[in-house]
Design a protein around this motif. Sequence first.
Motif, mmCIF file in Angstrom:
data_model
loop_
_atom_site.group_PDB
_atom_site.id
_atom_site.type_symbol
_atom_site.label_atom_id
_atom_site.label_comp_id
_atom_site.label_asym_id
_atom_site.label_seq_id
_atom_site.Cartn_x
_atom_site.Cartn_y
_atom_site.Cartn_z
ATOM 1 N N LEU A 69 0.660 -1.343 0.087
ATOM 2 C CA LEU A 69 0.036 0.071 -0.054
ATOM 3 C C LEU A 69 0.950 1.210 -0.089
ATOM 4 C CD1 LEU A 69 -2.903 -0.885 2.688
ATOM 5 C CD2 LEU A 69 -3.022 -0.740 0.121
ATOM 6 N N CYS A 70 0.514 2.271 -0.962
ATOM 7 C CA CYS A 70 1.425 3.689 -0.938
ATOM 8 C C CYS A 70 0.686 4.469 -0.023
ATOM 9 C CB CYS A 70 1.433 4.161 -2.203
ATOM 10 S SG CYS A 70 2.277 2.933 -3.472
ATOM 11 N N LEU A 78 -5.445 -0.804 7.572
ATOM 12 C CA LEU A 78 -4.034 -1.055 7.067
ATOM 13 C C LEU A 78 -3.167 -0.227 6.798
ATOM 14 C CD1 LEU A 78 -5.398 -3.841 4.435
ATOM 15 C CD2 LEU A 78 -4.411 -4.297 6.327
ATOM 16 N N PRO A 79 -1.962 -0.088 7.459
ATOM 17 C CA PRO A 79 -1.116 0.996 7.201
ATOM 18 C C PRO A 79 -0.280 1.247 5.893
ATOM 19 C CG PRO A 79 -0.163 -0.753 8.435
ATOM 20 C CD PRO A 79 -1.401 -1.213 8.170
ATOM 21 N N LYS A 80 0.155 2.058 5.656
ATOM 22 C CA LYS A 80 0.890 2.326 4.305
ATOM 23 C C LYS A 80 2.254 1.239 4.546
ATOM 24 C CE LYS A 80 3.943 5.829 2.113
ATOM 25 N NZ LYS A 80 4.565 7.093 2.122
ATOM 26 N N GLY A 81 2.369 0.579 3.239
ATOM 27 C CA GLY A 81 3.451 -0.418 3.354
ATOM 28 C C GLY A 81 3.057 -1.676 3.775
ATOM 29 N N ALA A 82 1.919 -1.990 4.164
ATOM 30 C CA ALA A 82 1.387 -3.331 4.244
ATOM 31 C C ALA A 82 1.150 -4.089 2.976
ATOM 32 C CB ALA A 82 0.015 -3.237 5.076
ATOM 33 N N LEU A 83 1.701 -5.320 2.958
ATOM 34 C CA LEU A 83 1.485 -6.241 1.756
ATOM 35 C C LEU A 83 -0.178 -6.772 1.861
ATOM 36 C CD1 LEU A 83 2.845 -7.904 -0.315
ATOM 37 C CD2 LEU A 83 3.155 -9.854 1.228
ATOM 38 N N VAL A 84 -0.582 -6.638 0.763
ATOM 39 C CA VAL A 84 -1.944 -6.989 0.416
ATOM 40 C C VAL A 84 -2.183 -8.025 -1.069
ATOM 41 C CG1 VAL A 84 -2.956 -4.864 1.619
ATOM 42 C CG2 VAL A 84 -2.918 -4.900 -0.920
ATOM 43 N N ILE A 132 -9.151 -5.201 -2.259
ATOM 44 C CA ILE A 132 -8.028 -5.382 -1.499
ATOM 45 C C ILE A 132 -8.305 -6.570 -0.633
ATOM 46 C CG2 ILE A 132 -6.427 -4.616 0.230
ATOM 47 C CD1 ILE A 132 -5.822 -3.374 -2.320
ATOM 48 N N VAL A 133 -7.462 -7.436 -0.386
ATOM 49 C CA VAL A 133 -7.364 -8.434 0.541
ATOM 50 C C VAL A 133 -6.350 -8.357 1.513
ATOM 51 C CG1 VAL A 133 -7.507 -11.117 0.710
ATOM 52 C CG2 VAL A 133 -8.283 -10.068 -1.489
ATOM 53 N N PRO A 134 -6.653 -8.140 2.782
ATOM 54 C CA PRO A 134 -5.548 -8.029 3.771
ATOM 55 C C PRO A 134 -5.001 -9.658 4.076
ATOM 56 C CG PRO A 134 -7.743 -6.977 4.485
ATOM 57 C CD PRO A 134 -7.939 -7.912 3.053
ATOM 58 N N LEU A 135 -3.796 -9.570 4.382
ATOM 59 C CA LEU A 135 -3.131 -10.858 4.467
ATOM 60 C C LEU A 135 -2.732 -10.888 5.931
ATOM 61 C CD1 LEU A 135 -0.972 -10.691 1.207
ATOM 62 C CD2 LEU A 135 -2.956 -11.890 1.691
ATOM 63 N N PRO A 136 -2.432 -12.290 6.302
ATOM 64 C CA PRO A 136 -1.506 -12.313 7.615
ATOM 65 C C PRO A 136 -0.164 -11.682 7.667
ATOM 66 C CG PRO A 136 -2.788 -14.301 6.908
ATOM 67 C CD PRO A 136 -2.763 -13.502 5.749
ATOM 68 N N ALA A 137 0.269 -11.316 8.617
ATOM 69 C CA ALA A 137 1.596 -10.627 8.635
ATOM 70 C C ALA A 137 2.780 -11.632 8.173
ATOM 71 C CB ALA A 137 1.763 -10.295 10.099
ATOM 72 N N ALA A 138 2.506 -12.782 8.240
ATOM 73 C CA ALA A 138 3.866 -13.857 7.936
ATOM 74 C C ALA A 138 3.836 -13.746 6.428
ATOM 75 C CB ALA A 138 3.353 -14.986 8.583
ATOM 76 N N PHE A 139 2.725 -13.502 5.857
ATOM 77 C CA PHE A 139 2.485 -13.797 4.254
ATOM 78 C C PHE A 139 3.755 -13.078 3.699
ATOM 79 C CE2 PHE A 139 -1.255 -16.295 2.641
ATOM 80 C CZ PHE A 139 -1.371 -16.943 3.966
#
Length: 339
Positions: A69-70, A78-84, A132-139
Amino acid sequence: MSRALFIHGPNDARVAPFNLREGRPDEVLLDVAAVGLCGSDLHYYKDGGIGAAVIKAPFVPGHEFGGFLCEDLEPLGLPKGALVAVDPNKACGHCEWCHEGHFNLCPNVEFIGAPPFDGAMTDRIWVPKSQIVPLPAAFDPLEAVMLEPLGVAIHAVDLAKPKLLERVAVLGCGPIGLLVIQVLKAAGAGEILACDPLAHRRDTAKKIGADKVGASVAEIVEWSAGGCPLTLEATNSPVGFRDAVTATRIGGRVVLVGIPDGDTYTLPAADARRRGLKIKFARRMGEVYPRAIALVAAGKVDVRSVVSHTVGLEEAPAVFAALAVNAPGYIKALIDPRA
């Protein structure tokens, strides 16, 4: 300026500068982390289109992707920089098919990476916030990308409705076939008999759990003493439908997942009719992302086993060319625009 891979027509893929369009109020900007080269992308490359989805101007493919995310995405926390991950299918939500829950069949769909909608084989892309699909932090990016093809496999198995410990034939051990095998195992299917003409794909199918793997459908017929009660076809062959019929016993069921080269099947009608087969066609997927995430997170599907290559954007045209001729060693290729 951004760069992107464009398909200009059959067997013509080039990397060139790309002018990122302006975003819309309902969209969010992503830095593309990785994008998969799907079988449908390959059909656009080889055939210049799939059915009515024809390339009329240079077009950027890529619908299997994840990104960073930009900006903050407040509605999802979800914060900026989160992988989705991203669901590429934006159905209209208003037609009779959407009202019946068939969002994957919506005729008014805006599908990221299908002409005329440019996809993610570039470094940045605007996408609808609703997709947008949120992901677990470990992905990681690979797992984010592979959720979309895994979703296709889940949808196919949903259509197939395998019975507990039922013997199943899987034709084609490309990325979708390999994921189908793993989902079938998670769903409680019995003996899985698979076939593929390419030795390296057969080897992978054995490693991920197929019970027997041959080079042709004839071996499946022999092992099953005349055919299986359920067959899933995941090839790109014009004779894939014919082979699925051959692999299925009288009264059995067939689910067709693959897209044939040339968009045409070759099928003698009598054999299918005389077996009284039940036929289903799979297209894209339903609302399956939560299950796809759960399967990966629980280790019940190993998406890494399917990925054979990861390359940078500049190398992507050569990968298209290699996959188009079934080059040895290739299964699933990912493109990392940051490489």
